[in-house]
Motif scaffolding. Structure first.
Motif, PDB file in Angstrom:
ATOM      1  N   ARG A  91       0.837  -1.213   0.000  1.00 58.89           N
ATOM      2  CA  ARG A  91       0.000   0.000   0.000  1.00 58.89           C
ATOM      3  C   ARG A  91       0.867   1.255   0.000  1.00 58.89           C
ATOM      4  NH1 ARG A  91      -3.128  -3.099   3.452  1.00 58.89           N
ATOM      5  NH2 ARG A  91      -2.211  -2.115   5.293  1.00 58.89           N
ATOM      6  N   ALA A  92       1.911   1.260   0.832  1.00 67.88           N
ATOM      7  CA  ALA A  92       2.796   2.428   0.905  1.00 67.88           C
ATOM      8  C   ALA A  92       3.536   2.637  -0.420  1.00 67.88           C
ATOM      9  CB  ALA A  92       3.784   2.264   2.061  1.00 67.88           C
ATOM     10  N   ASP A  93       4.042   1.554  -1.000  1.00 64.22           N
ATOM     11  CA  ASP A  93       4.745   1.659  -2.279  1.00 64.22           C
ATOM     12  C   ASP A  93       3.805   2.123  -3.391  1.00 64.22           C
ATOM     13  OD1 ASP A  93       7.041   0.793  -1.031  1.00 64.22           O
ATOM     14  OD2 ASP A  93       6.956  -1.251  -1.851  1.00 64.22           O
ATOM     15  N   THR A  94       2.577   1.609  -3.365  1.00 68.07           N
ATOM     16  CA  THR A  94       1.583   1.997  -4.373  1.00 68.07           C
ATOM     17  C   THR A  94       1.271   3.483  -4.263  1.00 68.07           C
ATOM     18  OG1 THR A  94       0.621  -0.227  -4.381  1.00 68.07           O
ATOM     19  CG2 THR A  94      -0.772   1.563  -5.216  1.00 68.07           C
ATOM     20  N   ALA A  95       1.064   3.966  -3.047  1.00 61.98           N
ATOM     21  CA  ALA A  95       0.760   5.386  -2.847  1.00 61.98           C
ATOM     22  C   ALA A  95       1.917   6.264  -3.309  1.00 61.98           C
ATOM     23  CB  ALA A  95       0.433   5.647  -1.387  1.00 61.98           C
ATOM     24  N   ALA A  96       3.138   5.858  -2.979  1.00 63.83           N
ATOM     25  CA  ALA A  96       4.308   6.640  -3.389  1.00 63.83           C
ATOM     26  C   ALA A  96       4.434   6.676  -4.915  1.00 63.83           C
ATOM     27  CB  ALA A  96       5.576   6.058  -2.759  1.00 63.83           C
ATOM     28  N   PHE A  97       4.223   5.529  -5.548  1.00 62.82           N
ATOM     29  CA  PHE A  97       4.332   5.479  -7.003  1.00 62.82           C
ATOM     30  C   PHE A  97       3.198   6.269  -7.653  1.00 62.82           C
ATOM     31  CE2 PHE A  97       4.161   2.994 -11.125  1.00 62.82           C
ATOM     32  CZ  PHE A  97       5.252   3.650 -11.667  1.00 62.82           C
ATOM     33  N   ALA A  98       2.015   6.211  -7.069  1.00 67.94           N
ATOM     34  CA  ALA A  98       0.880   6.982  -7.598  1.00 67.94           C
ATOM     35  C   ALA A  98       1.204   8.475  -7.563  1.00 67.94           C
ATOM     36  CB  ALA A  98      -0.383   6.680  -6.805  1.00 67.94           C
ATOM     37  N   ARG A  99       1.851   8.922  -6.501  1.00 68.73           N
ATOM     38  CA  ARG A  99       2.252  10.337  -6.427  1.00 68.73           C
ATOM     39  C   ARG A  99       3.264  10.673  -7.527  1.00 68.73           C
ATOM     40  NH1 ARG A  99       1.576   9.130  -0.957  1.00 68.73           N
ATOM     41  NH2 ARG A  99       3.773   8.609  -0.674  1.00 68.73           N
ATOM     42  N   GLU A 100       4.191   9.756  -7.787  1.00 64.86           N
ATOM     43  CA  GLU A 100       5.171   9.968  -8.865  1.00 64.86           C
ATOM     44  C   GLU A 100       4.466  10.068 -10.218  1.00 64.86           C
ATOM     45  OE1 GLU A 100       8.610   7.363  -9.094  1.00 64.86           O
ATOM     46  OE2 GLU A 100       8.431   6.995  -6.933  1.00 64.86           O
ATOM     47  N   LEU A 101       3.521   9.160 -10.449  1.00 62.84           N
ATOM     48  CA  LEU A 101       2.783   9.189 -11.709  1.00 62.84           C
ATOM     49  C   LEU A 101       1.970  10.476 -11.839  1.00 62.84           C
ATOM     50  CD1 LEU A 101       1.596   5.468 -11.876  1.00 62.84           C
ATOM     51  CD2 LEU A 101       3.324   6.564 -13.340  1.00 62.84           C
ATOM     52  N   ALA A 102       1.357  10.911 -10.743  1.00 61.82           N
ATOM     53  CA  ALA A 102       0.583  12.159 -10.765  1.00 61.82           C
ATOM     54  C   ALA A 102       1.501  13.343 -11.058  1.00 61.82           C
ATOM     55  CB  ALA A 102      -0.149  12.348  -9.436  1.00 61.82           C
TER      56      ALA A 102
END
Length: 126
Positions: A91-102
């Protein structure tokens, strides 16, 4: 300051037998969830120690036929804890990557599709 007592718990018919080793005393509980309270109340009765000053180190011993079930319970709990820790990391990795993609200007709905998650947006009332 809290005093810790070691408690052995075994099943006997419809009851959990609760043995406080340090006091060589025994009580019982109908449900496993009631063992802590039953043990602490027994310590209170035997020693006069206030309930909030008593800690319980509970050891449940389970057997069925020729097998020891205690080890199986411990194994399943340990596996579940590892899975929960891994899920939290994902979940933490997904959230961090989602921020990068955004930050790279990928639309939120597309980020959700890429990562296989729900974006939390939807039509009101539906």
């Amino acid at each position: 300051m809290s005093t810790t007592y070691t408690v052995s718990v075994t099943r006997d018919g419809e009851w959990w037998m609760v043995a406080v080793r340090e006091l060589d005393a025994l009580t019982q509980a109908r449900r496993l969830g009631d063992v802590d309270t039953a043990a602490r109340e027994l310590v209170l009765l035997e020693t006069g120690t206030a309930l909030d000053e008593v800690s319980i180190d509970m050891h449940v011993e389970l057997t069925a036929g020729d097998g020891d079930l205690t080890a199986r319970v411990a194994d399943l709990r340990a596996r579940r804890e590892r899975i929960e820790a891994e899920e939290a990391a994902v979940r933490a990795d997904t959230a961090a990557f989602a921020r990068e993609l955004a930050a790279a200007r990928v639309p939120v709905r597309d980020i959700a599709t890429l990562l296989g998650v729900q974006c939390g947006f939807g039509k009101a009332g539906g």
